[in-house]
Design a protein around this motif. Structure first.
Motif, PDB file in Angstrom:
ATOM      1  N   HIS A 315       0.811  -1.213   0.000  1.00 56.12           N
ATOM      2  CA  HIS A 315       0.000   0.000   0.000  1.00 56.12           C
ATOM      3  C   HIS A 315       0.846   1.266   0.000  1.00 56.12           C
ATOM      4  O   HIS A 315       0.320   2.364  -0.210  1.00 56.12           O
ATOM      5  CB  HIS A 315      -0.879   0.020   1.260  1.00 56.12           C
ATOM      6  N   GLU A 316       2.142   1.144   0.247  1.00 54.71           N
ATOM      7  CA  GLU A 316       2.980   2.304   0.530  1.00 54.71           C
ATOM      8  C   GLU A 316       3.065   3.279  -0.638  1.00 54.71           C
ATOM      9  O   GLU A 316       3.299   2.890  -1.783  1.00 54.71           O
ATOM     10  CB  GLU A 316       4.396   1.859   0.906  1.00 54.71           C
ATOM     11  N   VAL A 317       2.919   4.569  -0.313  1.00 54.28           N
ATOM     12  CA  VAL A 317       2.962   5.627  -1.320  1.00 54.28           C
ATOM     13  C   VAL A 317       4.346   5.729  -1.954  1.00 54.28           C
ATOM     14  O   VAL A 317       4.481   6.124  -3.120  1.00 54.28           O
ATOM     15  CB  VAL A 317       2.576   6.976  -0.673  1.00 54.28           C
ATOM     16  N   SER A 318       5.396   5.360  -1.220  1.00 52.17           N
ATOM     17  CA  SER A 318       6.749   5.508  -1.745  1.00 52.17           C
ATOM     18  C   SER A 318       7.039   4.552  -2.904  1.00 52.17           C
ATOM     19  O   SER A 318       8.089   4.670  -3.538  1.00 52.17           O
ATOM     20  CB  SER A 318       7.788   5.314  -0.635  1.00 52.17           C
ATOM     21  N   PHE A 319       6.140   3.629  -3.216  1.00 53.23           N
ATOM     22  CA  PHE A 319       6.305   2.831  -4.425  1.00 53.23           C
ATOM     23  C   PHE A 319       6.025   3.659  -5.681  1.00 53.23           C
ATOM     24  O   PHE A 319       6.326   3.224  -6.785  1.00 53.23           O
ATOM     25  CB  PHE A 319       5.390   1.604  -4.406  1.00 53.23           C
ATOM     26  N   LYS A 320       5.417   4.830  -5.516  1.00 51.22           N
ATOM     27  CA  LYS A 320       5.151   5.716  -6.657  1.00 51.22           C
ATOM     28  C   LYS A 320       6.303   6.692  -6.809  1.00 51.22           C
ATOM     29  O   LYS A 320       6.640   7.421  -5.885  1.00 51.22           O
ATOM     30  CB  LYS A 320       3.845   6.488  -6.429  1.00 51.22           C
ATOM     31  N   GLN A 321       6.916   6.697  -7.988  1.00 54.47           N
ATOM     32  CA  GLN A 321       8.020   7.622  -8.255  1.00 54.47           C
ATOM     33  C   GLN A 321       7.450   8.943  -8.745  1.00 54.47           C
ATOM     34  O   GLN A 321       6.597   8.966  -9.635  1.00 54.47           O
ATOM     35  CB  GLN A 321       8.970   7.031  -9.300  1.00 54.47           C
ATOM     36  N   ASP A 322       7.936  10.051  -8.193  1.00 47.08           N
ATOM     37  CA  ASP A 322       7.356  11.357  -8.479  1.00 47.08           C
ATOM     38  C   ASP A 322       8.215  12.225  -9.386  1.00 47.08           C
ATOM     39  O   ASP A 322       7.943  13.413  -9.551  1.00 47.08           O
ATOM     40  CB  ASP A 322       7.070  12.111  -7.168  1.00 47.08           C
ATOM     41  N   ASP A 323       9.271  11.670  -9.953  1.00 51.42           N
ATOM     42  CA  ASP A 323      10.031  12.416 -10.954  1.00 51.42           C
ATOM     43  C   ASP A 323      10.602  11.420 -11.961  1.00 51.42           C
ATOM     44  O   ASP A 323      10.552  10.212 -11.759  1.00 51.42           O
ATOM     45  CB  ASP A 323      11.157  13.249 -10.310  1.00 51.42           C
ATOM     46  N   GLY A 324      11.136  11.938 -13.056  1.00 47.33           N
ATOM     47  CA  GLY A 324      11.613  11.038 -14.101  1.00 47.33           C
ATOM     48  C   GLY A 324      10.458  10.249 -14.680  1.00 47.33           C
ATOM     49  O   GLY A 324       9.430  10.808 -15.071  1.00 47.33           O
ATOM     50  N   VAL A 325      10.604   8.937 -14.746  1.00 43.84           N
ATOM     51  CA  VAL A 325       9.496   8.063 -15.160  1.00 43.84           C
ATOM     52  C   VAL A 325       8.592   7.882 -13.951  1.00 43.84           C
ATOM     53  O   VAL A 325       8.967   7.237 -12.974  1.00 43.84           O
ATOM     54  CB  VAL A 325      10.021   6.696 -15.659  1.00 43.84           C
ATOM     55  N   ARG A 326       7.389   8.435 -14.003  1.00 42.76           N
ATOM     56  CA  ARG A 326       6.508   8.491 -12.823  1.00 42.76           C
ATOM     57  C   ARG A 326       5.637   7.241 -12.750  1.00 42.76           C
ATOM     58  O   ARG A 326       4.429   7.289 -12.959  1.00 42.76           O
ATOM     59  CB  ARG A 326       5.648   9.756 -12.890  1.00 42.76           C
ATOM     60  N   TYR A 327       6.265   6.127 -12.419  1.00 44.70           N
ATOM     61  CA  TYR A 327       5.556   4.853 -12.389  1.00 44.70           C
ATOM     62  C   TYR A 327       5.253   4.437 -10.957  1.00 44.70           C
ATOM     63  O   TYR A 327       5.891   4.888 -10.007  1.00 44.70           O
ATOM     64  CB  TYR A 327       6.378   3.767 -13.088  1.00 44.70           C
ATOM     65  N   ASN A 328       4.263   3.546 -10.817  1.00 45.67           N
ATOM     66  CA  ASN A 328       3.950   2.940  -9.522  1.00 45.67           C
ATOM     67  C   ASN A 328       4.487   1.515  -9.538  1.00 45.67           C
ATOM     68  O   ASN A 328       4.025   0.667 -10.305  1.00 45.67           O
ATOM     69  CB  ASN A 328       2.438   2.937  -9.282  1.00 45.67           C
ATOM     70  N   ARG A 704       4.367  23.093 -28.869  1.00 45.31           N
ATOM     71  CA  ARG A 704       5.780  23.423 -28.742  1.00 45.31           C
ATOM     72  C   ARG A 704       5.945  24.554 -27.739  1.00 45.31           C
ATOM     73  O   ARG A 704       5.154  25.496 -27.734  1.00 45.31           O
ATOM     74  CB  ARG A 704       6.372  23.828 -30.097  1.00 45.31           C
ATOM     75  N   PHE A 705       6.985  24.441 -26.901  1.00 47.74           N
ATOM     76  CA  PHE A 705       7.191  25.421 -25.837  1.00 47.74           C
ATOM     77  C   PHE A 705       8.622  25.926 -25.853  1.00 47.74           C
ATOM     78  O   PHE A 705       9.493  25.375 -26.537  1.00 47.74           O
ATOM     79  CB  PHE A 705       6.880  24.783 -24.471  1.00 47.74           C
ATOM     80  N   SER A 706       8.858  26.985 -25.084  1.00 53.81           N
ATOM     81  CA  SER A 706      10.204  27.524 -24.951  1.00 53.81           C
ATOM     82  C   SER A 706      11.136  26.469 -24.375  1.00 53.81           C
ATOM     83  O   SER A 706      10.700  25.524 -23.691  1.00 53.81           O
ATOM     84  CB  SER A 706      10.191  28.754 -24.037  1.00 53.81           C
ATOM     85  N   HIS A 707      12.433  26.650 -24.616  1.00 51.64           N
ATOM     86  CA  HIS A 707      13.429  25.656 -24.214  1.00 51.64           C
ATOM     87  C   HIS A 707      13.413  25.407 -22.708  1.00 51.64           C
ATOM     88  O   HIS A 707      13.677  24.290 -22.258  1.00 51.64           O
ATOM     89  CB  HIS A 707      14.820  26.122 -24.654  1.00 51.64           C
ATOM     90  N   GLY A 708      13.103  26.430 -21.919  1.00 52.81           N
ATOM     91  CA  GLY A 708      13.164  26.289 -20.466  1.00 52.81           C
ATOM     92  C   GLY A 708      11.942  25.656 -19.837  1.00 52.81           C
ATOM     93  O   GLY A 708      11.923  25.425 -18.626  1.00 52.81           O
ATOM     94  N   VAL A 709      10.917  25.368 -20.634  1.00 53.27           N
ATOM     95  CA  VAL A 709       9.665  24.807 -20.103  1.00 53.27           C
ATOM     96  C   VAL A 709       9.739  23.284 -20.087  1.00 53.27           C
ATOM     97  O   VAL A 709      10.165  22.653 -21.057  1.00 53.27           O
ATOM     98  CB  VAL A 709       8.462  25.264 -20.950  1.00 53.27           C
ATOM     99  N   ARG A 710       9.337  22.689 -18.963  1.00 50.28           N
ATOM    100  CA  ARG A 710       9.205  21.239 -18.860  1.00 50.28           C
ATOM    101  C   ARG A 710       7.729  20.893 -18.662  1.00 50.28           C
ATOM    102  O   ARG A 710       7.057  21.510 -17.831  1.00 50.28           O
ATOM    103  CB  ARG A 710      10.009  20.690 -17.690  1.00 50.28           C
ATOM    104  N   VAL A 711       7.279  19.892 -19.395  1.00 47.42           N
ATOM    105  CA  VAL A 711       5.904  19.405 -19.255  1.00 47.42           C
ATOM    106  C   VAL A 711       5.974  17.931 -18.884  1.00 47.42           C
ATOM    107  O   VAL A 711       6.509  17.118 -19.639  1.00 47.42           O
ATOM    108  CB  VAL A 711       5.097  19.604 -20.545  1.00 47.42           C
ATOM    109  N   ALA A 712       5.462  17.600 -17.695  1.00 47.61           N
ATOM    110  CA  ALA A 712       5.499  16.220 -17.212  1.00 47.61           C
ATOM    111  C   ALA A 712       4.079  15.694 -17.090  1.00 47.61           C
ATOM    112  O   ALA A 712       3.162  16.421 -16.693  1.00 47.61           O
ATOM    113  CB  ALA A 712       6.198  16.149 -15.858  1.00 47.61           C
ATOM    114  N   VAL A 713       3.903  14.432 -17.436  1.00 47.84           N
ATOM    115  CA  VAL A 713       2.610  13.758 -17.304  1.00 47.84           C
ATOM    116  C   VAL A 713       2.714  12.752 -16.169  1.00 47.84           C
ATOM    117  O   VAL A 713       3.668  11.973 -16.105  1.00 47.84           O
ATOM    118  CB  VAL A 713       2.224  13.048 -18.612  1.00 47.84           C
ATOM    119  N   ASP A 714       1.751  12.777 -15.262  1.00 46.37           N
ATOM    120  CA  ASP A 714       1.725  11.856 -14.121  1.00 46.37           C
ATOM    121  C   ASP A 714       0.422  11.069 -14.176  1.00 46.37           C
ATOM    122  O   ASP A 714      -0.650  11.581 -13.850  1.00 46.37           O
ATOM    123  CB  ASP A 714       1.830  12.647 -12.808  1.00 46.37           C
ATOM    124  N   ILE A 715       0.517   9.819 -14.634  1.00 50.92           N
ATOM    125  CA  ILE A 715      -0.648   8.935 -14.687  1.00 50.92           C
ATOM    126  C   ILE A 715      -0.855   8.316 -13.299  1.00 50.92           C
ATOM    127  O   ILE A 715       0.094   7.891 -12.651  1.00 50.92           O
ATOM    128  CB  ILE A 715      -0.436   7.817 -15.726  1.00 50.92           C
TER     129      ILE A 715
END
Length: 721
Positions: A315-328, A704-715
């Motif tokens: 059940h632990e929340v720490s099994f979910k990664q919150d940066d990089g590849v955001r997998y559970n 398309r965005f400026s070079h300094g913009v990061r867009v992350a998707v968290d499923i």
């Protein structure tokens, strides 16, 4: 194979085709070195039909340079990499990179020089050398790793080598691990445990995908049950992966594993030395690592013959990664077992609602352990209403809890006080002008750590010493600590029970295996009277003399915008309550709260977990929240606030108009500044019928965005800050 399609370990590069030189033997999954302009890059040979790319004529193909001397990534692992990248909307190369683990291991074994203290005691030492000798007692690693652990320069350590204080040790990088023995120490199991273990053993013997939810109360002996499945896998010559949510739990698990199987398992986590990572990875790919215990990254290792996966504290929340590849890792573990055609066991005393629903639907086979092992009973749980039972002024422990602490000390029993807040106080302000100390890189208050004399941000790691005067009004001796952290609670216990031996247990104090072992041995040998700790002590520990648990602030987890707050609070408090009364003596739990009428508090008090889960499930169903609906988050960040805001508006302005997809936002994130980047968020709430990942890709890919913009998707997000 005369041409090869390469997945290159760089998310910025496209799929590349190469010519296979005559005499070079490759197959799908081979790790190879290829030329790219003047550089050389690593890649994996992939099935061309599964990896679309631009077709290049044979005459224009450059030849591969080298095949690395390691087994190819197996087909089930390649399918898992594809599934993870697709489901979590992540670059395929970023997921594949996790399978390498240690790029240094690709070149083979050999030897390496490490260093350790010689034991010599010079008459005179510089302060830096003295600090290094204190920090490196019992350590052995490379000069660079020792310098990081001792917080000194490499030059200081090289000087210590010259002075004879450190000595070189030649390490064989491929030395074999000792072999675990399935029948080393056969346990005595209860009737319920035997039934559960027999079911797991049968699944391992039969082979094939079989997902289990092992739902057992704290102290019921879940570990002993799945150890029998591990033993059967060992007899069959298969490899086993056991995932733990935190490195801090590893040491306690190692002790139990070694007692059962005669040797420790193979470890895999981020704190391993480079030589240990290289050795472990090579043993894993050759099939010589029998049982691997690790954090979530161990899930993507290229096991040669994986026959069983166990996810402990699933059940632990720490099994979910919150940066990089955001997998559970919990969910990906089930998928890996499916691709590997192997059983998977999700073990927990407080399963996630998603797991419970899958069990009800018959997707998971549910195995119950309703009673504690050996006749121990569940603790008596009582509520302390802080509105009517107020602590003394300037204190945080209610009179009833103080009384019980004193009673346990008189009887020679142990107590545990739980507060999930590190440091001394969560906020420091000036009593003269009201200035609050905030992190310069994050939208967060600085936490006072009085033991180490620092103000720290728990989000980005920024630290600064407490100033002598207020930086705003320059008044001296005016800083006030607001609210309690575990250090403050420990100080209060020292004031109430001056003769008590107190252990402060947080990630700040137990930051190495040696310190964790020292704490466990002291607690087991009765050298500690009161443990004061964060969520680090809520699971995995078994102290028979611990009969009282006090939850200092049960309302803390209900604050903020976490949509799973009720479930997470229940899990955390139920887990820490389960530390009480695990031996022959009965346990008692006192939960301090200002909201005794809250559903989660009432469920804890009554012990009616099923009613709480049913009510939580109904609320989720009404809100179309997981597991009845789908969530996804889009996080936009930039070092320029206007740039981040404009990118968020662009994404929000092009949102899809679909009947089964609701898009909320954009809005500034609760932590609107994190590690120096301004952040905006959108939340997507979709029906189960929606092709959520396809919707997101169709929506975002053309933008398309400026070079300094990061867009992350968290499923399936767990963090909403």
């Amino acid at each position: 194979m005369n041409r090869a399609r390469l997945l290159v370990f760089n998310s910025a590069l496209p799929v590349l085709d190469y010519r296979v030189p005559e005499g070079m033997a490759i197959e799908y999954g081979s790790v190879v070195v290829a030329p790219l302009g003047p550089r050389q890059v690593l890649g994996v040979v992939w099935e061309a039909e599964r990896l679309p790319g631009t077709e290049v004529p044979d005459a224009k193909l450059r030849p591969l340079l080298e095949v690395m001397p390691v087994p190819p990534l197996p087909a089930p692992l390649r399918r898992l990499i594809e599934w993870t990248a697709d489901y979590y909307c992540a670059p395929l190369a970023a997921v594949a990179r996790m399978a390498l683990g240690s790029s240094a291991a690709l070149r083979g074994g050999g030897t390496m020089t490490e260093y350790r203290l010689t034991g010599l005691e010079p008459k005179r030492l510089t302060p830096q050398r003295a600090a290094a000798m204190d920090a490196l007692d019992g350590e052995q690693a490379t000069i660079r790793e020792l310098a990081e652990r001792a917080s000194v320069s490499e030059g200081v350590l090289r000087g210590m080598v010259g002075a004879g204080l450190l000595e070189p040790v030649i390490v064989d990088l491929d030395r074999p691990y000792p072999r675990a023995r399935a029948d080393f120490a056969q346990p005595e199991l209860s009737e319920d445990q035997t039934a559960a273990a027999d079911r797991f053993v049968a699944a391992v013997t039969k082979g094939g995908f079989a997902p289990f939810l092992l739902d057992g109360v704290t102290g019921s002996g879940k570990t002993e049950c799945y150890f029998e499945a591990v033993a059967e896998a060992l007899r069959l010559g298969q490899q086993v992966l056991v995932l733990l949510p935190e490195i801090a739990l590893t040491e306690n698990f190692l002790r139990r594993f070694e007692a059962r199987f005669g040797v420790p398992p193979v470890l895999w986590h981020s704190s391993l030395k480079s030589t240990e990572r290289r050795r472990a990875w090579r043993a894993i790919v050759r099939g010589e690592a029998q049982v691997v215990v690790g954090a979530r990254s161990a899930l993507f290792m290229p096991y040669a013959r994986l026959g069983l996966i166990v996810v402990d504290e699933a059940h632990e929340v720490s099994f979910k990664q919150d940066d990089g590849v955001r997998y559970n890792a919990r969910d990906v573990a089930v998928m890996r077992a499916k691709f590997e055609k192997a059983p998977v066991i999700l073990a927990s005393a407080t399963p996630a609602l998603e797991s419970m629903q899958l069990a009800e639907a018959g997707v998971y086979e549910k195995i119950d352990l309703p009673a504690r092992f050996g006749g121990a009973t569940m603790p008596d749980i009582q509520i302390v209403d802080l509105r009517s039972e107020q602590p003394e002024r300037g204190h945080w422990l209610a009179p009833r809890l103080v009384k019980e602490l004193k009673a346990r000390l008189e009887r020679g029993e142990q107590s545990l006080l739980f507060l999930n807040r590190r440091g001394y106080a969560p906020l420091t302000l000036c009593r003269n002008c009201g200035h609050r100390f905030q992190c310069p890189n994050c939208t967060a208050w600085l936490v006072e750590h009085r033991l180490s004399r620092r103000l720290a941000c728990h989000h980005c790691g920024f630290e600064t010493p407490p100033p002598e005067t207020c930086p705003e009004c320059h008044t001296a001796d005016c800083l006030v600590a607001c609210g309690p952290g575990v250090e403050r609670i420990a100080d209060e216990v020292r004031e109430i029970l001056p003769e008590a031996r107190i252990a402060l247990v947080t990630s700040d104090t137990l930051n190495s295996p040696a310190k964790i072992n020292e704490f466990v041995e002291a607690a087991e040998n009765g050298m500690i009277d009161v443990i004061v700790g964060t969520q680090l002590v809520t699971k995995g520990y078994h102290f028979p003399e611990l009969t009282l648990v006090g939850v200092v602030d049960a309302d803390l987890g209900l604050e903020g915008g976490d949509l799973r707050a009720g479930e997470r609070t229940y899990q955390q408090i139920a887990q820490v309550a389960g530390r009480a009364g695990r031996g022959e003596k009965p346990g008692e739990v006192l939960i301090q709260t200002r909201h005794p009428e809250a559903a989660v508090i009432e469920a804890l008090a009554s012990g009616d977990r099923d009613s709480f889960y049913a009510a939580e499930a109904e609320a989720r169903r009404d809100a179309m929240a997981p597991p009845f609906g789908r969530w996804a988050a889009i996080i936009i960040s930039s070092e320029d606030e206007a740039e981040a805001r404009e990118a968020a508006r662009t994404i929000g302005g092009s949102r899809p108009d679909l009947p089964d997809v609701l898009v909320l936002g954009p809005a500034a994130a609760p932590l609107s500044l994190l590690r120096g980047r301004y952040r905006y968020r959108l939340l997507i709430n979709a029906r189960r019928s929606a092709e959520l990942q396809d919707v997101i890709r169709t929506w975002l890919d053309p933008l398309r965005f400026s070079h300094g913009v990061r867009v992350a998707v968290d499923i399936d997000p767990y963090s909403f800050v």
